[in-house]
Each structure stands twice: as structure tokens, then as C-alpha cells.
Write a protein that holds these residues in place. Structure first.
Motif, mmCIF file in Angstrom:
data_model
loop_
_atom_site.group_PDB
_atom_site.id
_atom_site.type_symbol
_atom_site.label_atom_id
_atom_site.label_comp_id
_atom_site.label_asym_id
_atom_site.label_seq_id
_atom_site.Cartn_x
_atom_site.Cartn_y
_atom_site.Cartn_z
ATOM 1 N N LYS A 1 0.720 -0.954 -0.077
ATOM 2 C CA LYS A 1 0.058 0.124 -0.180
ATOM 3 C C LYS A 1 0.795 1.297 -0.056
ATOM 4 C CE LYS A 1 -3.327 2.648 2.999
ATOM 5 N NZ LYS A 1 -3.942 2.664 4.116
ATOM 6 N N LYS A 2 1.926 1.401 0.762
ATOM 7 C CA LYS A 2 2.798 2.415 0.800
ATOM 8 C C LYS A 2 3.741 2.702 -0.344
ATOM 9 C CE LYS A 2 1.809 3.580 5.179
ATOM 10 N NZ LYS A 2 1.326 4.886 5.449
ATOM 11 N N GLU B 1 1.005 4.209 -2.601
ATOM 12 C CA GLU B 1 0.612 5.642 -2.613
ATOM 13 C C GLU B 1 2.012 6.354 -3.102
ATOM 14 O OE1 GLU B 1 -0.026 5.342 1.464
ATOM 15 O OE2 GLU B 1 -2.135 4.921 1.494
ATOM 16 N N LEU C 1 1.725 9.328 -5.876
ATOM 17 C CA LEU C 1 2.079 10.625 -5.541
ATOM 18 C C LEU C 1 3.130 11.085 -6.418
ATOM 19 C CD1 LEU C 1 1.591 13.217 -3.533
ATOM 20 C CD2 LEU C 1 3.395 11.932 -1.931
ATOM 21 N N TYR D 1 -4.117 2.962 -11.310
ATOM 22 C CA TYR D 1 -3.769 2.955 -9.944
ATOM 23 C C TYR D 1 -5.094 2.063 -9.200
ATOM 24 C CZ TYR D 1 1.035 4.212 -10.069
ATOM 25 O OH TYR D 1 2.095 4.223 -10.374
#
Length: 354
Positions: A9-10, A13, A17, A72
């Protein structure tokens, strides 16, 4: 399953970003560049575009960001499909490794570990099943042999009631000896099973190790004398251990019995005990045929016995060393076997009395 050092997940993300910032920044720089370039031209079409660059940039952002978010949004579902597909290969009976996308590397490693663990468990289960079948075969053989002899000699006695007294006594003695061996086998089988299936209560006290060893060795004096063997015992002064005297006597008895059975005639058996750290180390050492490494590795297994020549001489049922190991483990100790250059050694480690 351990927590991942950098969760998927990180990662997603961070990538999202980074792409959003990059895409927006590139578009904004392009907007400024076009404004600077278009401002130098007086062409009506270019002027028309110049005054609508903000709208074009807006549509640029809308279309681009929509595509990025759509990509995504689908990405986790694609990862999920990969994982679901990989789970179908976890239980396959082959050595094919699971391969997933780069962000799923930790999941890939864990799934490969699970697959390897399953393969090893299945292999261990098969080996255990084979071992069980082998034990049943040994047990059936060990029970059948003395039982056949008992039935045979009792049948002779039944068929010949007028048999001479001397022959009658001989047959009765043989039948009794075989029946007692059968009883010993059954008792040992029950005992080793009890150690595996139910808690065994130890009555631990402080024991004089030298006195216990001397007492056990004295019981084997007839067997030692018959083969011309002697025992050399060496124990450090005032060496006490914490343990159950009855069960430790069983351990030492099994090891002495093993040493007597497998020693060369007219040789000396060495028994020593000394303090090492917080433990007492007891060693039984005898001169006899070297035990091959592959047999030595399984010497404490139930019903494990050495070659057939030894078996025919000793008549062992293969439970003594297994029982000894269970008792030593219950005392928080360790027992190991070594053999080389026609010597056999058993080393026992037991906690000493403080």
C-alpha cells in the motif's frame, strides 16, 4: 506471517504521489513555455491558442489524472489476481517457484516459503507413515517369533503327555523363556508409548551418581563374567545430580546392557562422570564393531537395531535406547552416540544438584 518492511500500500501511494506531482509539474512547465513562445507570435490561430492555454491545461489535467487514477485503481485488483493465481500453485507437488510483480516481492518470498514448508511437511508425513509401517512390521515380527516358539513347545507338551520328565522340563523352560521375552517386549512397548502420549511424573531428588552407577553395574556382573568383560568406573568425588532414581537407573541399565551386548569379548567397558559447568557428563565407552554413520543417526529411534548378526546374538527388541532418550529429555538433559575406530560411546548430560 511477519509484517512487511515496506507494505505494498505504501509503495503504491508513493508511486501515485510521485507520478501526480511529476505529471502536474510537467504540464505546468509546458504551459509556461507555450505562453512564452506564443506571446512572440501575432498569428490569429496562435493567439487563439494562447488565450485558451489555461483551458487546455485543465483538460490535460482532467484526462491525465483520470487515466492515472484508473490505472492505479486497477493495479490492486491485478495484484489480487496474481496472488489468487499463485495460491493455486502453492499446493502443487513440484519445485516450481512462485513469481509475482516487483511490488509483491515480499509476498512472493513468503508464499515460496509456505510452499516449501508444505512440501517438507508432506515429505515428513510420508516418511512418518513409512516409519510407522516399518515399526508395525518389526513389532509383528518381534511378537510372532517368541509367540510361535511358545505355541510350538506347548503343542509338543500337549501332544506327548508321557514325555520324559527331563525333556518335559526343557520344553517348559524354553516356552517360559520365550513367554518372558514376549512380556518384556510388550512392557517396553507400553512404556515407550507412555512417554510419547501422556505426561510422566518424575520424582526428582539429589542422587549420588557414583552409588547409582555402581548399583546398576553390579546387576550385570553375571553377563559381564560370561563374556569376560570388565567395567572401569571413574566418577568425580561428591558428584550429585537431580533426577528420578528409578528412571535414571533404567537409563544406565539400558546403556550397560547395550555395552555388554555389543562389546568384543574380554574387553573393558569404561564408565566415567565429571562436572562440566552446571551439568554432569556421564560417558559409557566400549570396544566393539564401529556403527555406520547412517545407523548411528537413527540409533535412538523406536525399534532401531543394528545388523542382523548382532540382532541374532542380542535378541534385542530395539526399545531400550529410545526409552533412555525419552527419560534423559524429561530430565532436561541430552544423550548422544558416537562411534569410530571400533569404539562406541554414549554421552549423557544431566543437571547437577546445586
Amino acid at each position: 506471517m511477519k509484517e512487511q518492511s515496506f507494505p505494498i500500500k505504501k509503495k503504491l501511494e508513493f508511486r501515485l504521489l510521485f507520478i501526480l506531482i511529476s505529471y502536474t509539474t510537467i504540464g505546468f512547465i509546458a504551459l509556461l513555455l507555450f505562453q512564452f513562445v506564443f506571446s512572440a507570435f501575432k498569428n490569429p490561430i496562435i493567439e487563439w491558442l494562447y488565450w485558451r492555454l489555461d483551458v487546455i491545461y485543465f483538460f490535460y489535467l482532467c484526462i491525465g489524472l483520470t487515466c492515472i487514477f484508473h490505472y492505479y485503481w486497477k493495479k490492486p485488483w491485478n495484484y489480487l489476481d496474481e496472488v489468487i493465481s499463485a495460491t493455486q500453485t502453492v499446493y502443487e507437488q513440484n519445485n516450481h517457484t512462485i513469481e509475482l510483480s516487483e511490488p509483491l516481492r515480499e509476498v512472493e518470498q513468503q508464499m515460496n516459503q509456505i510452499k516449501m514448508s508444505i512440501l517438507l511437511s508432506q515429505k515428513a508425513a510420508k516418511e512418518a507413515e513409512d516409519k510407522k509401517n516399518e515399526l508395525v512390521m518389526y513389532l509383528a515380527h518381534d511378537i510372532r517369533t517368541p509367540l510361535t516358539a511358545v505355541i510350538g513347545y506347548l503343542s509338543l507338551l500337549d501332544e506327548a503327555p508321557d514325555m520324559p520328565a527331563e525333556q518335559n522340563a526343557k520344553y517348559v523352560g524354553i516356552a517360559l523363556d520365550k513367554a518372558e521375552r514376549l512380556e518384556t517386549l510388550i512392557n517396553e512397548l507400553f512404556e515407550v508409548t507412555r512417554y510419547h502420549t501422556s505426561p510422566v511424573q518424575l520424582k526428582k531428588i539429589s542422587l549420588d551418581l557414583y552409588a547409582l552407577l555402581v548399583q546398576v553395574i553390579d546387576e550385570f556382573y553375571p553377563a559381564l563374567s560370561e563374556r569376560g568383560n570388565t567395567v572401569n568406573i571413574s566418577v568425580e568425588d561428591s558428584l550429585n545430580v537431580i533426577g528420578d532414581p528409578e528412571k535414571l537407573a533404567r537409563v544406565f541399565s539400558n546403556l550397560i546392557k547395550n555395552a555388554v551386548a555389543y562389546s568384543y569379548p574380554d574387553t573393558e567397558i569404561y564408565v566415567s562422570a565429571k562436572v562440566k559447568g552446571k551439568n554432569a557428563v556421564v560417558i559409557f565407552h566400549n570396544h566393539g564393531q564401529t556403527i555406520p554413520a547412517e545407523q548411528l543417526a537413527n540409533i535412538f529411534d523406536k525399534f532401531n537395531r543394528l545388523d542382523e548378526a548382532r540382532l541374532s546374538y542380542t535378541g534385542g527388541v530395539g526399545l531400550g535406547l529410545s526409552i533412555a532418550k525419552e527419560i534423559v529429555n524429561l530430565h532436561g538433559g541430552e544423550i548422544i552416540a558416537q562411534s569410530n575406530n571400533e569404539t562406541v560411546s554414549f554421552t549423557i548430560t544431566l543437571p547437577i544438584a546445586s
